[in-house]
Write a protein that holds these residues in place. Structure first.
Motif, short mmCIF file in Angstrom:
data_model
loop_
_atom_site.label_atom_id
_atom_site.label_comp_id
_atom_site.label_asym_id
_atom_site.label_seq_id
_atom_site.Cartn_x
_atom_site.Cartn_y
_atom_site.Cartn_z
N ARG A 225 0.87 -1.24 -0.29
CA ARG A 225 0.40 0.18 0.23
C ARG A 225 1.01 1.34 -0.19
O ARG A 225 0.66 2.24 -0.70
CB ARG A 225 -1.00 -0.45 0.80
N LEU A 226 1.98 1.31 0.58
CA LEU A 226 2.76 2.85 0.15
C LEU A 226 3.24 2.79 -0.24
O LEU A 226 3.78 3.97 -1.25
CB LEU A 226 3.89 2.55 1.80
N LYS A 230 2.92 6.38 -2.56
CA LYS A 230 4.18 7.15 -3.11
C LYS A 230 3.43 7.01 -4.66
O LYS A 230 4.74 7.81 -5.63
CB LYS A 230 5.53 5.92 -2.70
N GLN A 231 3.47 6.09 -5.43
CA GLN A 231 3.48 5.94 -6.77
C GLN A 231 2.38 7.21 -7.03
O GLN A 231 2.67 7.79 -8.36
CB GLN A 231 3.25 4.77 -7.90
N PHE A 232 1.11 7.28 -6.60
CA PHE A 232 0.11 8.34 -7.17
C PHE A 232 0.52 9.28 -6.29
O PHE A 232 1.10 10.41 -7.14
CB PHE A 232 -1.05 7.71 -5.84
N GLN A 242 -6.13 13.12 1.35
CA GLN A 242 -6.48 12.45 1.74
C GLN A 242 -7.24 11.82 0.33
O GLN A 242 -7.55 10.35 1.17
CB GLN A 242 -7.18 12.80 2.46
N SER A 243 -7.22 11.96 -0.72
CA SER A 243 -7.42 10.99 -1.84
C SER A 243 -6.26 9.68 -1.93
O SER A 243 -6.82 8.48 -1.93
CB SER A 243 -7.53 12.39 -3.17
N VAL A 244 -5.04 10.33 -1.55
CA VAL A 244 -4.44 9.08 -1.80
C VAL A 244 -3.62 7.81 -0.54
O VAL A 244 -4.34 6.82 -1.11
CB VAL A 244 -2.55 9.43 -1.73
N THR A 267 6.77 12.81 6.18
CA THR A 267 5.63 12.88 5.32
C THR A 267 5.04 12.71 3.97
O THR A 267 6.03 12.57 3.27
CB THR A 267 4.55 14.30 6.29
N PRO A 268 3.62 12.55 4.08
CA PRO A 268 3.09 11.86 1.76
C PRO A 268 4.14 13.28 1.57
O PRO A 268 4.52 13.46 0.62
CB PRO A 268 1.87 11.43 2.14
N GLU A 269 3.88 14.28 2.17
CA GLU A 269 3.38 15.59 1.96
C GLU A 269 5.37 16.44 1.39
O GLU A 269 5.83 16.55 0.14
CB GLU A 269 3.08 17.20 2.48
N LYS A 270 5.56 16.06 2.07
CA LYS A 270 7.48 16.22 1.89
C LYS A 270 7.58 15.70 1.22
O LYS A 270 9.21 15.62 0.65
CB LYS A 270 8.02 15.93 3.61
#
Length: 287
Positions: A225-226, A230-232, A242-244, A267-270
């Motif tokens: 899932r992770l 990361k691909q998305f 939130q969508s990812v 974080t995902p954003e970073k």
């Protein structure tokens, strides 16, 4: 091999390498050999045809066809044919990372390995011999790769003490791996659902997975899932975190962010920013 024997002695590379080949060869008619002080390098010996017996300090083991043994440097041993003819392949090698690599792959020294008759492993040493014969690798770099490939192939196809090989475990788990590749988005996936794909119990599935990969099916699912997340994050920068999160099977964005941070150290954003501009930053740059 049709030749009565083949032997290549290779020079020790001047530069330090993780692995290097000391010698490699084939013997169509193996004779009695005694090494009371062992061999100075790591020593692999396997039977091409016939049968032999190897005597170690504490016990003796028989090596019929498609069986081999890997010895540490300095392990005293003797070996001889059982019957009229014993044909063998052998590889001696060394390097700074041999012990570490073998340990990480779960390869046991002074253990008898065996593999299926049709296994691809039986072609590994003949292929290495052909390569050494055709190309003189002065640097030792290509031979270093070949030793690593040998250890990986032994891990994949070799079986010890009637335990299944990594390859056979992976084949057994393949239907589940394919299922998870397509259904990882489902937040309701649990051990019972995964076990049902293979028609075994959750406990059996957990044991199979640990033997094959060293971790649990749930840990594999989270890792998958992770990876998808990361691909998305990189491929479609219009997607919100939130969508990812929802697209990769996490019920709550907060759980996704915490899991991502623990695994990736950010974080995902970073992570997204590290791999390029976000849509807002890109728009601002164009103004």
């Amino acid at each position: 091999m049709t030749e009565p024997w083949i032997r290549f002695l290779l020079p020790v590379p001047e530069q330090t390498l993780p692995f290097y080949i000391d010698s490699i060869g084939y013997n169509n008619h193996e004779q009695f050999m005694s090494r009371p002080e062992g061999y100075p390098c790591y020593h692999w010996l396997h039977t091409a045809s016939g049968s032999g017996i190897i005597h170690l300090e504490s016990h003796s083991v028989t090596l019929p066809e498609n069986h081999g043994i890997l010895l540490l440097p300095g392990v005293a041993h003797e070996y001889e044919a059982v019957g009229e003819r014993w044909s063998t392949y052998y590889l001696t090698f060394n390097g700074q990372l041999v012990n570490e690599t073998a340990a990480s792959l779960g390869i046991r020294f002074s253990s008898v390995y065996h593999w299926h008759i049709g296994s691809a492993f039986k072609q590994v040493l003949p292929s290495m011999i052909s390569g050494v014969e055709a190309y003189r690798d002065i640097t030792g770099l290509d031979h270093s790769i070949e030793v690593y490939r040998f250890l990986v192939e032994l891990k994949k196809h070799g079986k010890v003490d009637n335990q299944p090989s990594f390859y056979s475990l992976k084949e057994r788990l393949l239907p589940l791996l394919q299922f998870l590749e397509s259904e990882y988005r489902d937040p309701d996936l649990d051990m019972n659902t995964m076990a049902a794909i293979l028609d075994i119990s959750a406990r059996q599935l957990n044991s199979l997975f640990r033997k094959a990969f060293g971790y649990t099916p749930y840990q594999y699912l989270i890792s998958l899932r992770l990876l998808k997340a990361k691909q998305f994050l990189i491929m479609d920068r219009r997607l919100t975190v939130q969508s990812v999160s929802a697209m990769t099977g996490f019920r709550e964005a907060s759980h996704f962010i915490a899991t991502f941070r623990k695994a990736e150290g950010m974080t995902p954003e970073k992570f997204r920013l590290m791999h390029g501009r976000s849509p807002d930053n890109a728009a601002a740059a164009r103004q």
